[in-house]
Scaffold this motif. Sequence first.
Motif, PDB file in Angstrom:
ATOM      1  N   HIS A  42       0.839  -1.203   0.000  1.00  0.00           N
ATOM      2  CA  HIS A  42       0.000   0.000   0.000  1.00  0.00           C
ATOM      3  C   HIS A  42       0.873   1.251   0.000  1.00  0.00           C
ATOM      4  CE1 HIS A  42      -3.548   2.481   0.740  1.00  0.00           C
ATOM      5  NE2 HIS A  42      -2.761   3.186   1.557  1.00  0.00           N
ATOM      6  N   MET A  43       1.879   1.263   0.853  1.00  0.00           N
ATOM      7  CA  MET A  43       2.743   2.438   0.940  1.00  0.00           C
ATOM      8  C   MET A  43       3.509   2.675  -0.364  1.00  0.00           C
ATOM      9  SD  MET A  43       2.014   3.643   3.822  1.00  0.00           S
ATOM     10  CE  MET A  43       3.208   4.678   4.604  1.00  0.00           C
ATOM     11  N   SER A  44       3.762   1.624  -1.104  1.00  0.00           N
ATOM     12  CA  SER A  44       4.519   1.772  -2.355  1.00  0.00           C
ATOM     13  C   SER A  44       3.701   2.413  -3.470  1.00  0.00           C
ATOM     14  CB  SER A  44       5.058   0.418  -2.818  1.00  0.00           C
ATOM     15  OG  SER A  44       4.018  -0.386  -3.353  1.00  0.00           O
ATOM     16  N   HIS A  45       2.363   2.367  -3.366  1.00  0.00           N
ATOM     17  CA  HIS A  45       1.575   2.946  -4.451  1.00  0.00           C
ATOM     18  C   HIS A  45       0.639   4.075  -4.018  1.00  0.00           C
ATOM     19  CE1 HIS A  45      -2.355   1.149  -3.562  1.00  0.00           C
ATOM     20  NE2 HIS A  45      -1.722   0.062  -3.221  1.00  0.00           N
ATOM     21  N   CYS A  46       0.543   4.347  -2.722  1.00  0.00           N
ATOM     22  CA  CYS A  46      -0.347   5.424  -2.261  1.00  0.00           C
ATOM     23  C   CYS A  46       0.497   6.624  -1.830  1.00  0.00           C
ATOM     24  CB  CYS A  46      -1.226   4.938  -1.106  1.00  0.00           C
ATOM     25  SG  CYS A  46      -2.344   6.225  -0.498  1.00  0.00           S
ATOM     26  N   ARG A  47       0.524   7.647  -2.656  1.00  0.00           N
ATOM     27  CA  ARG A  47       1.353   8.824  -2.369  1.00  0.00           C
ATOM     28  C   ARG A  47       0.880   9.558  -1.116  1.00  0.00           C
ATOM     29  NH1 ARG A  47       5.935   8.677  -3.565  1.00  0.00           N
ATOM     30  NH2 ARG A  47       6.290  10.823  -4.142  1.00  0.00           N
ATOM     31  N   SER A  48      -0.404   9.557  -0.862  1.00  0.00           N
ATOM     32  CA  SER A  48      -0.935  10.243   0.310  1.00  0.00           C
ATOM     33  C   SER A  48      -0.409   9.602   1.596  1.00  0.00           C
ATOM     34  CB  SER A  48      -2.467  10.207   0.286  1.00  0.00           C
ATOM     35  OG  SER A  48      -2.984  10.808   1.442  1.00  0.00           O
ATOM     36  N   CYS A  49      -0.508   8.283   1.695  1.00  0.00           N
ATOM     37  CA  CYS A  49      -0.018   7.593   2.894  1.00  0.00           C
ATOM     38  C   CYS A  49       1.498   7.660   2.995  1.00  0.00           C
ATOM     39  CB  CYS A  49      -0.487   6.137   2.902  1.00  0.00           C
ATOM     40  SG  CYS A  49      -2.244   5.954   3.266  1.00  0.00           S
ATOM     41  N   PHE A  50       2.170   7.539   1.862  1.00  0.00           N
ATOM     42  CA  PHE A  50       3.628   7.610   1.869  1.00  0.00           C
ATOM     43  C   PHE A  50       4.084   8.973   2.385  1.00  0.00           C
ATOM     44  CE2 PHE A  50       7.716   8.619  -0.020  1.00  0.00           C
ATOM     45  CZ  PHE A  50       8.457   7.516   0.334  1.00  0.00           C
ATOM     46  N   SER A  51       3.438  10.033   1.902  1.00  0.00           N
ATOM     47  CA  SER A  51       3.800  11.378   2.341  1.00  0.00           C
ATOM     48  C   SER A  51       3.540  11.560   3.830  1.00  0.00           C
ATOM     49  CB  SER A  51       3.009  12.425   1.555  1.00  0.00           C
ATOM     50  OG  SER A  51       3.365  12.377   0.198  1.00  0.00           O
ATOM     51  N   ARG A  52       2.409  11.064   4.297  1.00  0.00           N
ATOM     52  CA  ARG A  52       2.102  11.170   5.729  1.00  0.00           C
ATOM     53  C   ARG A  52       3.133  10.403   6.546  1.00  0.00           C
ATOM     54  NH1 ARG A  52      -3.581  10.275   8.896  1.00  0.00           N
ATOM     55  NH2 ARG A  52      -2.702  10.520  10.963  1.00  0.00           N
TER      56      ARG A  52
END
Length: 70
Positions: A42-52
């Motif tokens: 999930h973190m590898s493809h979701c920019r919102s969660c990755f940024s958070r």
Amino acid sequence: MNSDKESHGHDDIGCLEAIEAFYSYLDGELSNPKAIEDFEHHMSHCRSCFSRAEVERPVSYTHLRAHETI
């Protein structure tokens, strides 16, 4: 068309589940290999969660270090 789970073997967890798992993941408390894999996917493809996570990671590290010196 195959779903993400069928084509890649990952459950596509949602953002809420990923954020809830974030601190457990950082603290090494997320022990289920499938849960770790799904979180990382999930973190590898979701920019919102990755940024958070990038914002939260230093805060978590600072908090952990503060507790080690007490």
